[in-house]
Design a protein around this motif. Structure first.
Motif, PDB file in Angstrom:
ATOM      1  N   CYS A  86      -5.759 114.604 -42.167  1.00 61.43           N
ATOM      2  CA  CYS A  86      -4.733 114.408 -43.183  1.00 61.43           C
ATOM      3  C   CYS A  86      -5.384 113.974 -44.488  1.00 61.43           C
ATOM      4  CB  CYS A  86      -3.676 113.395 -42.736  1.00 61.43           C
ATOM      5  SG  CYS A  86      -4.327 111.868 -42.066  1.00 61.43           S
ATOM      6  N   PHE A  87      -4.702 114.210 -45.578  1.00 61.78           N
ATOM      7  CA  PHE A  87      -5.212 114.007 -46.935  1.00 61.78           C
ATOM      8  C   PHE A  87      -4.402 112.870 -47.548  1.00 61.78           C
ATOM      9  CE2 PHE A  87      -5.710 115.589 -51.416  1.00 61.78           C
ATOM     10  CZ  PHE A  87      -7.095 115.652 -51.443  1.00 61.78           C
ATOM     11  N   LEU A  88      -4.994 111.677 -47.667  1.00 58.41           N
ATOM     12  CA  LEU A  88      -4.233 110.483 -48.021  1.00 58.41           C
ATOM     13  C   LEU A  88      -4.770 109.804 -49.273  1.00 58.41           C
ATOM     14  CD1 LEU A  88      -3.936 108.795 -44.496  1.00 58.41           C
ATOM     15  CD2 LEU A  88      -2.446 110.530 -45.521  1.00 58.41           C
ATOM     16  N   ARG A  89      -3.851 109.226 -50.046  1.00 55.38           N
ATOM     17  CA  ARG A  89      -4.265 108.396 -51.174  1.00 55.38           C
ATOM     18  C   ARG A  89      -5.029 107.176 -50.662  1.00 55.38           C
ATOM     19  NH1 ARG A  89      -1.900 108.703 -56.466  1.00 55.38           N
ATOM     20  NH2 ARG A  89      -0.604 110.558 -56.650  1.00 55.38           N
ATOM     21  N   SER A  90      -6.015 106.772 -51.407  1.00 57.49           N
ATOM     22  CA  SER A  90      -6.903 105.698 -50.973  1.00 57.49           C
ATOM     23  C   SER A  90      -6.210 104.357 -50.849  1.00 57.49           C
ATOM     24  CB  SER A  90      -8.070 105.573 -51.956  1.00 57.49           C
ATOM     25  OG  SER A  90      -7.580 105.306 -53.267  1.00 57.49           O
ATOM     26  N   ASN A  91      -5.084 104.168 -51.567  1.00 52.71           N
ATOM     27  CA  ASN A  91      -4.429 102.858 -51.569  1.00 52.71           C
ATOM     28  C   ASN A  91      -3.300 102.740 -50.553  1.00 52.71           C
ATOM     29  OD1 ASN A  91      -2.689 104.612 -52.867  1.00 52.71           O
ATOM     30  ND2 ASN A  91      -2.060 103.146 -54.446  1.00 52.71           N
ATOM     31  N   ARG A  92      -3.199 103.695 -49.635  1.00 45.41           N
ATOM     32  CA  ARG A  92      -2.134 103.635 -48.640  1.00 45.41           C
ATOM     33  C   ARG A  92      -2.334 102.429 -47.715  1.00 45.41           C
ATOM     34  NH1 ARG A  92       2.415 106.544 -49.753  1.00 45.41           N
ATOM     35  NH2 ARG A  92       1.958 108.729 -50.150  1.00 45.41           N
ATOM     36  N   THR A  94      -0.903 102.057 -44.841  1.00 44.91           N
ATOM     37  CA  THR A  94      -1.096 102.579 -43.487  1.00 44.91           C
ATOM     38  C   THR A  94      -2.553 102.922 -43.245  1.00 44.91           C
ATOM     39  OG1 THR A  94       1.151 103.486 -43.515  1.00 44.91           O
ATOM     40  CG2 THR A  94      -0.342 104.336 -41.840  1.00 44.91           C
ATOM     41  N   LEU A  95      -3.220 103.498 -44.229  1.00 47.25           N
ATOM     42  CA  LEU A  95      -4.635 103.826 -44.099  1.00 47.25           C
ATOM     43  C   LEU A  95      -5.465 102.562 -43.887  1.00 47.25           C
ATOM     44  CD1 LEU A  95      -7.050 105.739 -44.198  1.00 47.25           C
ATOM     45  CD2 LEU A  95      -6.929 105.656 -46.707  1.00 47.25           C
ATOM     46  N   GLU A  96      -5.119 101.509 -44.585  1.00 50.36           N
ATOM     47  CA  GLU A  96      -5.824 100.237 -44.418  1.00 50.36           C
ATOM     48  C   GLU A  96      -5.730  99.750 -42.963  1.00 50.36           C
ATOM     49  OE1 GLU A  96      -4.986  95.663 -45.809  1.00 50.36           O
ATOM     50  OE2 GLU A  96      -4.870  97.214 -47.373  1.00 50.36           O
ATOM     51  N   ILE A  97      -4.538  99.844 -42.380  1.00 49.48           N
ATOM     52  CA  ILE A  97      -4.360  99.418 -40.990  1.00 49.48           C
ATOM     53  C   ILE A  97      -5.055 100.382 -40.031  1.00 49.48           C
ATOM     54  CG2 ILE A  97      -2.658  98.871 -39.204  1.00 49.48           C
ATOM     55  CD1 ILE A  97      -0.685  98.176 -41.438  1.00 49.48           C
ATOM     56  N   MET A  98      -5.016 101.677 -40.329  1.00 43.20           N
ATOM     57  CA  MET A  98      -5.705 102.667 -39.504  1.00 43.20           C
ATOM     58  C   MET A  98      -7.193 102.342 -39.396  1.00 43.20           C
ATOM     59  SD  MET A  98      -3.851 106.065 -41.072  1.00 43.20           S
ATOM     60  CE  MET A  98      -4.927 107.290 -40.357  1.00 43.20           C
ATOM     61  N   ARG A  99      -7.799 101.948 -40.512  1.00 48.12           N
ATOM     62  CA  ARG A  99      -9.234 101.671 -40.519  1.00 48.12           C
ATOM     63  C   ARG A  99      -9.551 100.404 -39.729  1.00 48.12           C
ATOM     64  NH1 ARG A  99     -11.119 103.711 -46.552  1.00 48.12           N
ATOM     65  NH2 ARG A  99     -13.084 104.178 -45.546  1.00 48.12           N
ATOM     66  N   LYS A 100      -8.607  99.471 -39.712  1.00 45.91           N
ATOM     67  CA  LYS A 100      -8.821  98.237 -38.945  1.00 45.91           C
ATOM     68  C   LYS A 100      -8.640  98.476 -37.447  1.00 45.91           C
ATOM     69  CE  LYS A 100      -7.410  94.967 -42.572  1.00 45.91           C
ATOM     70  NZ  LYS A 100      -6.355  93.999 -42.999  1.00 45.91           N
ATOM     71  N   LYS A 101      -7.581  99.187 -37.088  1.00 46.11           N
ATOM     72  CA  LYS A 101      -7.248  99.398 -35.679  1.00 46.11           C
ATOM     73  C   LYS A 101      -8.017 100.566 -35.056  1.00 46.11           C
ATOM     74  CE  LYS A 101      -4.083  96.187 -35.171  1.00 46.11           C
ATOM     75  NZ  LYS A 101      -4.224  95.082 -34.177  1.00 46.11           N
ATOM     76  N   GLU A 102      -8.358 101.552 -35.886  1.00 47.37           N
ATOM     77  CA  GLU A 102      -9.076 102.760 -35.471  1.00 47.37           C
ATOM     78  C   GLU A 102      -8.268 103.650 -34.530  1.00 47.37           C
ATOM     79  OE1 GLU A 102     -13.090 102.043 -34.223  1.00 47.37           O
ATOM     80  OE2 GLU A 102     -13.524 100.706 -35.914  1.00 47.37           O
ATOM     81  N   THR A 103      -6.961 103.406 -34.445  1.00 49.25           N
ATOM     82  CA  THR A 103      -6.052 104.295 -33.720  1.00 49.25           C
ATOM     83  C   THR A 103      -4.754 104.390 -34.506  1.00 49.25           C
ATOM     84  OG1 THR A 103      -5.087 102.523 -32.385  1.00 49.25           O
ATOM     85  CG2 THR A 103      -6.987 103.689 -31.447  1.00 49.25           C
ATOM     86  N   TYR A 104      -3.987 105.459 -34.269  1.00 47.78           N
ATOM     87  CA  TYR A 104      -2.717 105.658 -34.964  1.00 47.78           C
ATOM     88  C   TYR A 104      -1.954 106.788 -34.299  1.00 47.78           C
ATOM     89  CZ  TYR A 104      -5.557 109.287 -37.255  1.00 47.78           C
ATOM     90  OH  TYR A 104      -6.391 110.350 -37.514  1.00 47.78           O
ATOM     91  N   GLN A 119      12.233 107.530 -45.937  1.00 49.50           N
ATOM     92  CA  GLN A 119      12.187 106.237 -46.616  1.00 49.50           C
ATOM     93  C   GLN A 119      10.808 105.594 -46.516  1.00 49.50           C
ATOM     94  OE1 GLN A 119      14.882 105.292 -48.377  1.00 49.50           O
ATOM     95  NE2 GLN A 119      15.836 107.185 -47.654  1.00 49.50           N
ATOM     96  N   PHE A 120      10.054 105.962 -45.474  1.00 48.91           N
ATOM     97  CA  PHE A 120       8.709 105.405 -45.317  1.00 48.91           C
ATOM     98  C   PHE A 120       7.781 105.833 -46.450  1.00 48.91           C
ATOM     99  CE2 PHE A 120       9.609 105.556 -40.522  1.00 48.91           C
ATOM    100  CZ  PHE A 120      10.046 104.241 -40.506  1.00 48.91           C
ATOM    101  N   GLY A 121       8.149 106.897 -47.157  1.00 49.91           N
ATOM    102  CA  GLY A 121       7.302 107.390 -48.233  1.00 49.91           C
ATOM    103  C   GLY A 121       7.725 106.929 -49.616  1.00 49.91           C
ATOM    104  N   LYS A 122       8.767 106.111 -49.696  1.00 49.57           N
ATOM    105  CA  LYS A 122       9.309 105.760 -51.009  1.00 49.57           C
ATOM    106  C   LYS A 122       8.774 104.448 -51.567  1.00 49.57           C
ATOM    107  CE  LYS A 122      13.455 108.576 -50.812  1.00 49.57           C
ATOM    108  NZ  LYS A 122      14.911 108.645 -50.994  1.00 49.57           N
ATOM    109  N   LYS A 123       8.194 103.608 -50.707  1.00 46.08           N
ATOM    110  CA  LYS A 123       7.568 102.384 -51.208  1.00 46.08           C
ATOM    111  C   LYS A 123       6.546 101.898 -50.203  1.00 46.08           C
ATOM    112  CE  LYS A 123      11.476  99.506 -49.683  1.00 46.08           C
ATOM    113  NZ  LYS A 123      12.483  98.518 -50.139  1.00 46.08           N
ATOM    114  N   SER A 124       5.661 101.033 -50.660  1.00 43.45           N
ATOM    115  CA  SER A 124       4.592 100.519 -49.810  1.00 43.45           C
ATOM    116  C   SER A 124       5.103  99.397 -48.912  1.00 43.45           C
ATOM    117  CB  SER A 124       3.442 100.000 -50.671  1.00 43.45           C
ATOM    118  OG  SER A 124       2.470  99.359 -49.862  1.00 43.45           O
ATOM    119  N   GLY A 125       4.561  99.344 -47.704  1.00 44.87           N
ATOM    120  CA  GLY A 125       4.883  98.244 -46.812  1.00 44.87           C
ATOM    121  C   GLY A 125       4.016  97.021 -47.052  1.00 44.87           C
ATOM    122  N   ARG A 126       3.062  97.149 -47.955  1.00 40.45           N
ATOM    123  CA  ARG A 126       2.159  96.023 -48.225  1.00 40.45           C
ATOM    124  C   ARG A 126       2.904  94.845 -48.852  1.00 40.45           C
ATOM    125  NH1 ARG A 126      -1.532  98.620 -50.499  1.00 40.45           N
ATOM    126  NH2 ARG A 126      -3.259  98.508 -49.003  1.00 40.45           N
TER     127      ARG A 126
END
Length: 204
Positions: A86-92, A94-104, A119-126
């Motif tokens: 997948c092609f993701l923005r660096s500031n996502r 979800t990507l931050e958590i993916m890198r910590k957990k290494e699973t998704y 709705q998951f794409g309309k604002k950040s969960g951070r």
């Protein structure tokens, strides 16, 4: 009673787009709702799933998880393993958590749930409570990943590579322009994320 049963079945068919799913309850376990299949048995076309249905990517565990919506990506074979990308923005977040957990998980839904998962794409969960502001019901897979009871397809992945793109990687002006403009917003280039497919589940 027979006529009423036929009528109710017709209504269910209309609501579910021609498919009748067993009604999941809060007490149902993951394996009550989903069955495991081989990756080669995924029933729908990847171009439809990613490009039309969209992918909900979720990382984390019940104590902290986040979901995002993606419409760029696919899957194939990498290092002799079935793999998603997948092609993701660096500031996502979800990507931050993916890198910590290494699973998704990469989850797909029927159209009737699009208004909910979009709705998951309309604002950040951070810095928001977006994961609590949704009608979808989360559930944990047997291997500990997070997804949703309403899903029609769940692909579990183990993170294998995160690659940073560069404008020089693109041979079209549109591609270069896109990643340059995204860099201006995030101060970093997009990431291409690869994950080995570990499990595939479809709704019973």
């Amino acid at each position: 009673m027979k006529k009423l049963s036929i009528f109710l079945t017709a209504i269910l068919l209309l609501i579910s787009g021609g498919k009748i799913y067993s009604q999941a309850t809060q007490s149902d376990s993951f394996t009550d709702i989903f069955k495991q299949i081989d990756v080669k048995e995924i029933p729908e076309n990847v171009f439809k799933l990613v490009g039309t249905d969209f992918t909900v990517i979720t990382a984390g565990d019940p104590s902290l998880y986040n979901s995002m919506v993606a419409s760029w990506g696919g899957w194939g074979i990498l290092l002799e393993k079935p793999t998603t990308w997948c092609f993701l923005r660096s500031n996502r977040y979800t990507l931050e958590i993916m890198r910590k957990k290494e699973t998704y998980t990469m989850t797909y839904f029927d159209d009737q749930y699009k208004k909910d998962f979009i709705q998951f794409g309309k604002k950040s969960g951070r810095n928001s409570d977006k994961m609590k502001e949704n009608n979808l019901v989360s559930i944990q897979t047997p291997s500990g990943n997070m997804t949703y009871r309403e899903a029609k397809l769940v692909i579990e992945c183990k993170l294998t590579e995160v690659t940073t793109v560069s404008p020089d990687d693109f041979y079209t002006e549109a591609g270069k322009k896109f990643v340059v403009e995204a860099h201006a917003e995030t101060n970093d280039y997009h990431k291409i994320v690869f994950g080995e497919i570990t499990n595939v589940w479809i709704r019973k």
